[in-house]
Design an enzyme around this catalytic site. Structure first.
Site, PDB file in Angstrom:
ATOM      1  N   SER A   1      75.088 -91.100 -10.097  1.00 39.41           N
ATOM      2  CA  SER A   1      75.967 -90.095  -9.671  1.00 39.41           C
ATOM      3  C   SER A   1      76.759 -91.136  -8.470  1.00 39.41           C
ATOM      4  O   SER A   1      76.380 -91.833  -7.887  1.00 39.41           O
ATOM      5  CB  SER A   1      75.131 -89.015  -9.008  1.00 39.41           C
ATOM      6  N   LYS A   2      77.908 -90.332  -8.247  1.00 39.45           N
ATOM      7  CA  LYS A   2      78.798 -90.537  -7.231  1.00 39.45           C
ATOM      8  C   LYS A   2      78.242 -90.774  -5.892  1.00 39.45           C
ATOM      9  O   LYS A   2      78.613 -91.750  -5.159  1.00 39.45           O
ATOM     10  CB  LYS A   2      79.626 -89.334  -7.048  1.00 39.45           C
ATOM     11  N   ARG A   3      77.223 -90.109  -5.330  1.00 42.32           N
ATOM     12  CA  ARG A   3      76.547 -90.028  -4.030  1.00 42.32           C
ATOM     13  C   ARG A   3      76.005 -91.373  -3.817  1.00 42.32           C
ATOM     14  O   ARG A   3      75.653 -91.794  -2.605  1.00 42.32           O
ATOM     15  CB  ARG A   3      75.693 -88.957  -3.925  1.00 42.32           C
TER      16      ARG A   3
ATOM     17  N   GLY B   1      76.889 -94.758  -4.802  1.00 48.00           N
ATOM     18  CA  GLY B   1      77.663 -95.929  -5.121  1.00 48.00           C
ATOM     19  C   GLY B   1      78.609 -95.616  -5.990  1.00 48.00           C
ATOM     20  O   GLY B   1      79.038 -94.447  -6.350  1.00 48.00           O
TER      21      GLY B   1
END
Length: 490
Positions: free
Chosen positions: A256-258, A260
């Site tokens: 997920s984006k959170r 990296g």
RNA sequence: GGCGCGUUCGUCUAGUGGUCAAGGACAUUGCCCUCUCAAGGCAAAGAUCACGGGUUCAAAUCCCGUACGCGCUACCA
């Protein structure tokens, strides 16, 4: 179906960028198509109006083009089974929804969000094993439905899951997977805004677009029984399914984006080669079993096999990506790298300067084993493009002694006598100087490297000198003699 | 909670009943090469194959259970 040309599709929702997990899914679909002489189709699943992102489709296509996964059919490209944007196929879905309603396989539901909310809370309170829609609206009479429809009431269309035998998925990567029918909810097929949900749209489109193999992420495995039911209710032949393992964060949750970078364009802008990214992502969930890890895209096209895809998720490990990036750079010729270096130069403070192709190619050959990214040709060896701005303190302390300036003067004089700049001439001149001075060659090699490059690391010193050239080398030696003050203690 | 999927070195993986007291790669460490740094070569360290039961002469490989992780559980995809 087996005998038809395989047709596979990559069906992302346009969120604004291409996720690396999406890249892997797209790649496997693409490779599967290539290996089986099939077609690779791009279809955009834009049925969620709340998530509309301006320019997302264009962006997706650009990124796919950058990595080189060209598709045979898709938006902009066209094809015989378009349109390839689901938002342009609304009437089609509505038609099939109506057919399902007529056949009793789906029904209108007028329940409000509030009732649904209450229902869920109620079921939760009763600690029911699972929360499901209670088929409340299935009990409505034809007249009641007519009335509500005529009155313009909001409604959705729900799948009418009927009792029966287990739904069985035969998955290429996971084998046989079974689901009890009573664990399947009456999924919404058409939302109140008239758009279909993923479940209806993907089944209708896969059928109409003659998709033979549905290759997608594992997150879809749980909803596959709903899709299978839809195929059955519509009397359509089932495609083959292959559910791919997930790409994971270092903590093993879904990438997920959170945690990296997840957008392919992030990696692109960080300087990763498409070759390395493709190679890396291909290996996340698949291997041939022969210990080979370096693959060009062409090699993947002949080696890939969907049967060898693993079941378990893989952590996205940046170290290996970096290694592959350097491997792919090493695999390229100076000629191939030249445009990349020019591009780096034009985006740097050296953009006004002009270097010959021949010169740049020599720089590349001397440095390509030492870089992981193209921009390191500039950051690791700026001395090829400008005179040293300063001299590395550590190296200075270690290599620049009291008698070094004299040695350098002698060296420069011998360089001066050379007919032309070449590796061998520089070496001969330096060794001769060392002999004359009765010192070891190292007493000259290290200081001259420092004088010419400003640092203590880099290509072999004679290569370095040969590339920089006699006149400039002598100039830099003289500058160093003048500029460097001997550190105390040397 | 329910349903589903998964579990081999830190990470990616090889392995489909005996050749596995588990092989390779990345990362780590050391040595060699060497004018430096890389690259390359060699080597080390690192996995009681999640755990517990079976089946079998023999199991990482087959079966069952447990644990843990993940996914799904929306009028998101």
């Amino acid at each position: 179906m087996i005998n038809e040309t395989p047709r596979v599709r990559f069906a992302p929702s346009p969120t604004g960028y291409l996720h690396v997990g999406g890249l892997r899914t797209a790649l496997y679909n693409y490779l599967f198509a290539k290996i089986n002489n099939g077609k690779f189709i791009l279809r955009i699943e834009d049925t969620d109006r709340n998530r509309f992102v301006e320019g997302a489709v264009e962006n997706l296509i650009d990124t796919l083009n950058w990595v080189g996964l060209e598709f045979d059919e898709g938006p902009k490209t066209g094809g015989d089974f378009g349109p390839y944007l689901q938002s342009e196929r609304l009437d089609i879905y509505k038609n099939y929804a109506n057919q399902l309603i007529t056949d009793g396989k789906a029904y209108h539901c007028f329940c409000s969000q509030e009732r649904l909310q209450n229902l869920r809370e109620e079921q939760q309170k009763q600690k029911l094993p699972q929360m499901k829609y209670d088929k409340h609206c299935l009990n409505l009479s034809k007249e009641e439905i007519r009335q509500k429809l005529d009155a313009g009431e909001n409604y959705v269309v729900r799948l009418n899951v009927q009792p029966g035998i287990k739904v069985i998925i035969s998955d290429i990567v996971r084998g046989r997977v079974e689901f009890d029918r009573d664990t399947i909810d009456d999924q919404v097929l058409i939302k109140s805004d008239g758009y279909p949900t993923y479940h209806l749209a993907n089944v209708v489109d896969d059928h109409l677009m003659k998709i033979t193999h549905v290759i997608r992420g594992e997150e879809w495995l749980s909803s596959t029984p709903k899709h299978i039911l839809l195929y059955q209710y519509l009397n359509w032949e089932l495609p083959e399914f292959a559910h791919l393992p997930l790409l994971l964060n270092p903590d093993r949750s879904k990438l997920s984006k959170r945690q990296g970078d997840v957008a392919v364009e992030d990696y692109q802008s960080k300087g990763y080669l498409k070759e390395a990214l493709i190679n890396f992502v291909a290996l996340l969930g698949w291997s041939t079993g022969d210990n080979k890890e370096f693959y060009t895209i062409e090699e993947l096209k002949t080696n890939f096999s969907i049967e060898r895809v693993h079941k378990s998720g893989a952590i996205f490990n940046i170290d290996k990506l970096n290694w592959l990036n350097s491997e792919h750079i090493k695999n390229k010729t100076a000629e191939e790298i030249l445009p990349e270096l020019k591009n780096e130069l034009s985006n740097s403070k050296f953009n006004e300067m002009r270097f010959s192709d021949d010169y740049l190619k020599q720089v590349i050959d001397s440095m390509k084993e030492r870089v992981i990214f193209y921009n390191e040709f500039l950051t690791k060896s700026p001395y090829f493009f400008e005179r040293p701005q300063q001299y590395d303190e550590e190296v200075l302390k270690k290599r620049w002694k009291e008698d070094t300036p004299d040695h350098m003067k002698n060296l420069a004089e011998n360089f001066e006598k050379m007919e032309e700049s070449s590796h061998d001439n520089f070496e001969a001149a330096l060794r001769k100087t060392a002999e004359e001075l009765e010192i070891g060659a190292g007493k000259l090699i290290h200081p001259v490297r420092l004088a010419v490059s400003g640092i203590g690391v880099g290509p072999g010193v004679f290569d370095l000198l040969a590339i920089i050239g006699k006149d400039e080398v002598i100039e830099r030696i003289n500058i160093a003699i003048n500029k460097i003050t001997i550190p105390s203690g040397n």
